[in-house]
Write an enzyme that holds these catalytic residues in place. Structure first.
Site, PDB file in Angstrom:
ATOM      1  N   ASN A  42       0.877  -1.173   0.000  1.00 30.77           N
ATOM      2  CA  ASN A  42       0.000   0.000   0.000  1.00 30.77           C
ATOM      3  C   ASN A  42       0.911   1.219   0.000  1.00 30.77           C
ATOM      4  O   ASN A  42       1.436   1.617   1.045  1.00 30.77           O
ATOM      5  CB  ASN A  42      -0.915  -0.024   1.224  1.00 30.77           C
ATOM      6  N   LYS A  45       3.177   0.793   3.302  1.00 35.02           N
ATOM      7  CA  LYS A  45       2.754  -0.229   4.249  1.00 35.02           C
ATOM      8  C   LYS A  45       2.823  -1.570   3.538  1.00 35.02           C
ATOM      9  O   LYS A  45       2.495  -1.656   2.349  1.00 35.02           O
ATOM     10  CB  LYS A  45       1.326   0.028   4.732  1.00 35.02           C
ATOM     11  N   ARG A  84      -2.498  -2.194  -3.576  1.00 38.30           N
ATOM     12  CA  ARG A  84      -3.716  -1.413  -3.398  1.00 38.30           C
ATOM     13  C   ARG A  84      -3.646  -0.214  -4.339  1.00 38.30           C
ATOM     14  O   ARG A  84      -2.694   0.571  -4.300  1.00 38.30           O
ATOM     15  CB  ARG A  84      -3.837  -0.925  -1.955  1.00 38.30           C
ATOM     16  N   HIS A 101     -13.100   2.481  -0.370  1.00 39.36           N
ATOM     17  CA  HIS A 101     -13.085   1.452   0.686  1.00 39.36           C
ATOM     18  C   HIS A 101     -13.652   0.124   0.175  1.00 39.36           C
ATOM     19  O   HIS A 101     -14.137  -0.704   0.954  1.00 39.36           O
ATOM     20  CB  HIS A 101     -13.901   1.891   1.916  1.00 39.36           C
ATOM     21  N   LEU A 141     -16.411   2.704   9.443  1.00 39.00           N
ATOM     22  CA  LEU A 141     -16.248   3.934  10.214  1.00 39.00           C
ATOM     23  C   LEU A 141     -14.841   4.022  10.779  1.00 39.00           C
ATOM     24  O   LEU A 141     -14.513   3.406  11.788  1.00 39.00           O
ATOM     25  CB  LEU A 141     -17.270   3.980  11.356  1.00 39.00           C
ATOM     26  N   GLY A 142     -13.997   4.767  10.095  1.00 37.95           N
ATOM     27  CA  GLY A 142     -12.661   5.079  10.575  1.00 37.95           C
ATOM     28  C   GLY A 142     -12.489   6.575  10.507  1.00 37.95           C
ATOM     29  O   GLY A 142     -13.459   7.330  10.597  1.00 37.95           O
ATOM     30  N   ASN A 143     -11.246   7.051  10.339  1.00 37.70           N
ATOM     31  CA  ASN A 143     -11.065   8.485  10.113  1.00 37.70           C
ATOM     32  C   ASN A 143     -11.735   8.878   8.800  1.00 37.70           C
ATOM     33  O   ASN A 143     -12.371   9.916   8.696  1.00 37.70           O
ATOM     34  CB  ASN A 143      -9.574   8.832  10.081  1.00 37.70           C
ATOM     35  N   ARG A 201     -13.133  15.219   7.018  1.00 35.33           N
ATOM     36  CA  ARG A 201     -13.902  15.544   5.822  1.00 35.33           C
ATOM     37  C   ARG A 201     -15.344  15.847   6.182  1.00 35.33           C
ATOM     38  O   ARG A 201     -15.922  15.213   7.062  1.00 35.33           O
ATOM     39  CB  ARG A 201     -13.855  14.387   4.821  1.00 35.33           C
ATOM     40  N   MET A 258     -12.387   9.567  18.165  1.00 31.25           N
ATOM     41  CA  MET A 258     -13.674   9.353  18.817  1.00 31.25           C
ATOM     42  C   MET A 258     -13.521   9.078  20.307  1.00 31.25           C
ATOM     43  O   MET A 258     -14.392   9.449  21.109  1.00 31.25           O
ATOM     44  CB  MET A 258     -14.410   8.188  18.141  1.00 31.25           C
ATOM     45  N   ARG A 259     -12.411   8.484  20.708  1.00 33.82           N
ATOM     46  CA  ARG A 259     -12.194   8.241  22.142  1.00 33.82           C
ATOM     47  C   ARG A 259     -12.096   9.554  22.907  1.00 33.82           C
ATOM     48  O   ARG A 259     -12.669   9.702  23.999  1.00 33.82           O
ATOM     49  CB  ARG A 259     -10.924   7.416  22.340  1.00 33.82           C
ATOM     50  N   GLY A 314     -11.907   1.223  12.507  1.00 38.50           N
ATOM     51  CA  GLY A 314     -11.477   1.608  13.849  1.00 38.50           C
ATOM     52  C   GLY A 314     -12.586   2.059  14.775  1.00 38.50           C
ATOM     53  O   GLY A 314     -12.705   1.592  15.911  1.00 38.50           O
ATOM     54  N   ASN A 362     -14.701  -0.505  17.544  1.00 42.71           N
ATOM     55  CA  ASN A 362     -14.279  -0.259  18.926  1.00 42.71           C
ATOM     56  C   ASN A 362     -15.146   0.710  19.718  1.00 42.71           C
ATOM     57  O   ASN A 362     -15.056   0.727  20.945  1.00 42.71           O
ATOM     58  CB  ASN A 362     -12.835   0.266  18.924  1.00 42.71           C
ATOM     59  N   GLU A 382      -8.409  -5.427   5.092  1.00 36.90           N
ATOM     60  CA  GLU A 382      -8.214  -5.060   3.694  1.00 36.90           C
ATOM     61  C   GLU A 382      -6.982  -5.735   3.095  1.00 36.90           C
ATOM     62  O   GLU A 382      -6.981  -6.106   1.917  1.00 36.90           O
ATOM     63  CB  GLU A 382      -8.120  -3.539   3.574  1.00 36.90           C
TER      64      GLU A 382
END
Length: 406
Positions: free
Chosen positions: A10, A17, A95, A184, A213-215, A245, A287-288, A334, A338, A388
């Site tokens: 990636n 990555k 990717r 995605h 649902l991530g960043n 965004r 979100m935490r 993420g 969680n 992924e």
């Protein structure tokens, strides 16, 4: 075939990555990250998961470009007996963010395919150039090895025209490739298939709403294993409220800011992609931290959370209408995997749609795919961790081995 390993790459603008997987059982043999490529402070972190001592190894110091980065990755893999020259390496899976309309399946990369990925740069200027760099570098290192492109947009190419088209002049749209592509896709493909397995059914027998649902965040409506609608559009900006965004917004906001605030097109681009969403609403995109602030009585964080959930509910309701029959609503990535309060708030009040949560199951932490709705719920609510890299490896290996992904 005897070679069963796939290296997944990636490539970002200043990072790579990677994961090396054995496709006999999907086991990860090594994972790693090269970051800050082109800087004096470049860093490579490598973890040999198949080693007797799977301790991280780290290199710091300048890594000039992606060629140097992949060379360093190859050296680290060789230290574990997993080098790129291994006869057990079947292929390299890349990717690629944007495949346009042409690429609806994983594709072996040749010069013509690479040229088409380059032609798509105008609709993916932040991502495709970096993906191309990684492909070129890997091809130079192993020109004899199959290199496979797996496209983020591919899963969404099954959308019907009435879902994919914007209501603008057709000639203008076609001339500039303006339509809804979605992103995605590898995550939505993997999670929808795993959800069917969790329900004990075949993918073609299940209708699922997937909430990644991530960043970055996106939703998809999947009917019988095929995407029929998704929230992201021409770019990843459309749809849900995200970390930085805006998601859906009146397009006239852009004209208003240019005319009244004197902002340039680039200024508005930065505003909507990097200074909006949760970070624009409350200054945090974690979100935490937002939940911690809410618990401390922070009204700005509460409003940001409520806006996020309101948009999420709208898409759940809309996709229930699109699908007609829904077997499961599944949370992934993420935040989705969680953040129990997000799942609870998103489902609350949707009982008439057949949705309900078991508060005890929802509160449990687990890395496993699981159902968090009570037995009586007409629609299952599930949490399915996305993977992924495994999906890219599966699609890559199935293509070069001549096997069916199912």
């Amino acid at each position: 075939m005897t070679a069963t390993r796939v290296l997944v790459l990636n490539s970002g603008s200043s990072s790579v990555k990677y994961q090396l997987l054995d496709m006999r059982d999907g086991a990860r043999l090594a994972v790693g990250l090269v970051e800050r490529i082109g800087e004096e402070t470049s860093r490579l972190v490598h973890t040999p998961l198949a080693a007797a001592d799977p301790a991280k190894r780290e290199r710091t110091g300048p890594i000039a470009d992606h060629g140097a980065a992949l060379t360093a990755v190859a050296e680290e893999l060789s230290l574990d007996g997993l080098g790129l020259d291994s006869p057990e390496l079947a292929a390299i899976g890349h990717r690629v963010v944007h495949g346009g309309l042409r690429f609806s399946v994983p594709t072996v990369i040749d010069d013509e395919v690479l040229a088409e990925i380059e032609r798509l740069v105008p609709v993916a200027p932040l991502h495709n150039p970096a993906n191309i760099t990684g492909i070129r570098t890997a091809r130079a290192l192993r020109p004899d090895l199959p290199q496979v492109a797996v496209f983020d947009t591919a899963f969404h190419t099954t959308m019907p025209e009435y879902a994919a088209r914007y209501a603008i002049d057709v000639e203008t749209a076609d001339a500039h490739r303006i339509r809804r592509y979605g992103f995605h896709g590898t995550s939505h493909a993997y999670v929808s298939r795993e959800t069917a397995r969790l329900l004990g059914k075949a993918p073609e027998d299940v209708n699922v709403i997937v909430l990644h649902l991530g960043n970055g965040a996106s939703a998809s409506a999947v009917a019988g294993g095929r995407c029929v609608d998704t929230s992201m559009g021409l770019t990843p900006l459309e749809g849900l409220v995200m970390g930085t965004r805006s998601g859906d917004i009146d397009p006239a906001v852009t004209f208003h800011l240019m005319r009244v605030a004197g902002m340039s097109a680039d200024d508005v681009d930065v505003l909507l992609n990097k200074r909006s969403g949760l970070v624009g609403l409350c200054g945090d995109n974690d979100m935490r931290e937002i939940r911690r602030r809410i618990d401390a009585g922070d009204e700005r964080a509460r409003l940001a959370f409520d806006i996020y959930i309101h948009r999420l509910k709208k898409y759940i309701g809309a996709y229930c209408a699109v699908l007609g029959r829904v077997d499961a609503v599944v949370f992934t990535a993420g935040v989705g995997e969680n953040a129990a309060p997000v799942r609870e708030a998103a489902v609350a009040g949707l009982e008439e749609l057949g949705l309900a949560l078991d508060s005890g199951l929802n509160a449990e932490r687990s890395d496993e795919a699981r159902i968090v709705s009570p037995p009586y719920a007409r629609v299952a609510v599930a949490v399915v961790p996305t993977d992924e890299e495994l999906e890219i490896a599966r699609q890559t290996f199935a293509l070069v081995a001549g096997e069916s992904l199912e």
